[in-house]
Design a protein around this motif. Structure first.
Motif, PDB file in Angstrom:
ATOM      1  N   GLU A 257       0.858  -1.196   0.000  1.00  0.00           N
ATOM      2  CA  GLU A 257       0.000   0.000   0.000  1.00  0.00           C
ATOM      3  C   GLU A 257       0.889   1.238   0.000  1.00  0.00           C
ATOM      4  OE1 GLU A 257      -3.659   2.188   2.423  1.00  0.00           O
ATOM      5  OE2 GLU A 257      -2.644   0.447   3.308  1.00  0.00           O
ATOM      6  N   VAL A 258       0.583   2.172  -0.902  1.00  0.00           N
ATOM      7  CA  VAL A 258       1.300   3.448  -0.967  1.00  0.00           C
ATOM      8  C   VAL A 258       0.451   4.464  -0.207  1.00  0.00           C
ATOM      9  CG1 VAL A 258       2.326   5.194  -2.472  1.00  0.00           C
ATOM     10  CG2 VAL A 258       2.215   2.800  -3.225  1.00  0.00           C
ATOM     11  N   CYS A 259       0.951   4.928   0.938  1.00  0.00           N
ATOM     12  CA  CYS A 259       0.156   5.726   1.868  1.00  0.00           C
ATOM     13  C   CYS A 259       0.451   7.221   1.729  1.00  0.00           C
ATOM     14  CB  CYS A 259       0.435   5.296   3.306  1.00  0.00           C
ATOM     15  SG  CYS A 259       0.147   3.546   3.617  1.00  0.00           S
ATOM     16  N   PHE A 260      -0.627   8.014   1.679  1.00  0.00           N
ATOM     17  CA  PHE A 260      -0.534   9.473   1.648  1.00  0.00           C
ATOM     18  C   PHE A 260      -1.360  10.050   2.790  1.00  0.00           C
ATOM     19  CE2 PHE A 260       0.770   8.375  -2.569  1.00  0.00           C
ATOM     20  CZ  PHE A 260       1.637   9.379  -2.968  1.00  0.00           C
ATOM     21  N   GLY A 261      -0.966  11.232   3.248  1.00  0.00           N
ATOM     22  CA  GLY A 261      -1.685  11.903   4.326  1.00  0.00           C
ATOM     23  C   GLY A 261      -2.909  12.645   3.820  1.00  0.00           C
ATOM     24  N   LYS A 262      -3.602  13.303   4.760  1.00  0.00           N
ATOM     25  CA  LYS A 262      -4.812  14.047   4.403  1.00  0.00           C
ATOM     26  C   LYS A 262      -4.530  15.221   3.481  1.00  0.00           C
ATOM     27  CE  LYS A 262      -7.280  12.818   8.637  1.00  0.00           C
ATOM     28  NZ  LYS A 262      -7.968  13.324   9.865  1.00  0.00           N
TER      29      LYS A 262
END
Length: 446
Positions: A257-262
């Motif tokens: 999973e490639v995670c990004f913030g809000k």
């Protein structure tokens, strides 16, 4: 005085006479040489039974014929389900990509061009395309941006990414402009695939060692993934843009999973889940359009369909839905394409394509010797009605009859369980459309 000049006159006369004799001898030698050449050509003419001028023309014709023979011929292929062929490239096509809006197909070839085709012409006799040139190089991979206003390519000689912007002209066409700077060189092994997330947040590149890179759109590396699979055979971004997956020498498919913030700021790449069940190296895999299904094909001679709509953060593993036999995979590399609704699986080995119904696991269609070279790419359009393949200088388009049959089977089952009239009417309409499509293709089973 006259007696004194006589010796001089005699000497002068002798000199002039000698010069005249020498000139005559030279002319005679030239004439004899010319005669010898003429006689030798005449002998050759008699041997060939042709006059000299005709013999020369014959030699030139043979040279031209030889040149024509050396030029590769376009591979011919016919089938009742062949919808069309796109043939503007002068070199072998290595990759293709459908735009997210369904309007275009991009293809790249070793003729130093990228072609942008209009999908609305696919079933017409003429197929229009726009050309973008790749200066001093050629592209091996091409991918559209999510907004369809740009595309990226992998350069064969430059070993890097180049971005092309598409600017619409007043006449309806496009102007293609390459960015001034290419991405920096980071990979140390040949590239096997590239991709752009549908969210536009990142780009992925994968090489044949064990490296997958995650980039931002400006060409900065956000993360480096080591797949630990000995070597990579395929890698891709999921349509939902959450995941990046890879397969290779090991008998599993690994998903991150490639995670990004809000605030859309990159955070990290974390292991999500794995597809485990094959007993040998995995050649290829693909996602369904909603990323809830995945398919894989392995050197163990099988293909598998998986349910990946799981809560992997709670350690829930994907479910195996179907296993099918594909013996060709045990002896040669294979490619795979999954229809958007995951109802049809297309497998390519060599220059042949096999279509399977994933609900029953049965092979329904087979297209043999589709291209003059091994199939380089395979993809369904976003509607799932057409399957595209490339492997020489042409893209071939096929009607997806197994997809229509799958819709018929599904609608017939849902109609039996429909509880209200409006639902029955909607299902009946979809059933009728699928049956009419099969009837028009001569593929409706009685």
């Amino acid at each position: 005085m006259e007696l004194l000049q006589m010796p001089e006159l005699v000497g002068l006369s002798l000199l002039l006479g000698l010069l005249a004799l020498m000139a005559t001898a030279a002319v005679a030698r030239g004439w004899l040489r010319a005669e010898e050449e003429t006689s030798s050509r005449s002998a050759g003419q008699k041997a060939n039974g042709l006059p000299l001028d005709k013999s020369s023309r014959s030699k030139k014709q043979k040279q031209h014929q030889r040149i024509r023979k050396e030029k590769p011929q376009q591979h011919n292929f016919t089938h009742r389900l062949l919808a069309g062929a796109l043939k503007s490239h002068s070199g072998n096509i290595s990759c293709m990509d459908f735009s997210s809006n369904g309007k275009y197909l991009a293809t790249c070839a070793d003729d130093r061009t990228i072609r942008i085709w209009s999908t609305k012409d696919f079933l017409q006799r003429e197929h229009r395309s726009m050309r973008a040139n790749v200066e001093l190089d050629h592209a091996t991979l091409v991918r559209f941006s999510p907004d369809c206003r740009a595309f990226i390519v992998w350069l064969a000689n430059g070993d890097t990414l180049r971005v092309f912007k598409m600017t619409k002209r007043e006449d309806g066409g496009y102007t293609f402009t390459a960015n001034p700077e290419d991405f920096p060189k980071k990979h140390k092994a040949p590239i096997i695939n590239i991709g752009i997330a549908d969210t536009g947040k990142f780009i992925m590149t994968a090489s044949s060692d064990t490296t997958v890179l995650i980039w931002n759109l400006k060409g900065h590396v956000l993360s480096t993934i080591n797949t630990n699979q000995m070597n990579n055979t395929h890698a891709a971004i999921s349509p939902c843009s959450r995941f990046v997956a890879s397969c290779g020498f090991t008998p599993d498919v690994k998903v991150w999973e490639v995670c990004f913030g809000k605030k859309n700021d990159f955070q990290e790449v974390v292991r999500a889940f794995e597809l485990k069940g094959h007993s040998a190296a995995v050649h290829f895999f693909a996602f369904s359009n909603d990323s809830r299904r995945m398919a894989s094909v392995s050197k163990d001679g099988t293909w598998k369909l998986w349910d990946t709509d799981v809560e992997y953060k709670k350690q829930q593993d994907p479910y195996l839905l179907r296993t099918g036999c594909f013996e060709e995979a045990s002896t040669m590399p294979c490619r795979l394409a999954l229809s958007p609704d995951a109802q049809v699986l297309a497998l390519a080995s060599g220059s042949s394509i096999h279509l399977y119904n994933t609900r029953r696991g049965e092979k329904e269609e087979c297209f043999e010797q589709v291209h003059g070279e091994c199939i380089a790419d395979l993809s369904f359009d976003i509607t799932g009605r057409l399957l595209a393949s490339c492997g020489d200088r042409a893209v071939r388009l096929f009607h997806n009859t197994p997809g229509h049959r799958a819709v018929v089977e599904e609608m017939q089952g849902l109609l039996k369980r429909a509880s209200n009239e409006s639902t029955r009417q909607r299902l009946q309409q979809q059933l009728t459309q699928a049956q009419e499509a099969l009837r028009s293709l001569g593929a409706l089973k009685k």
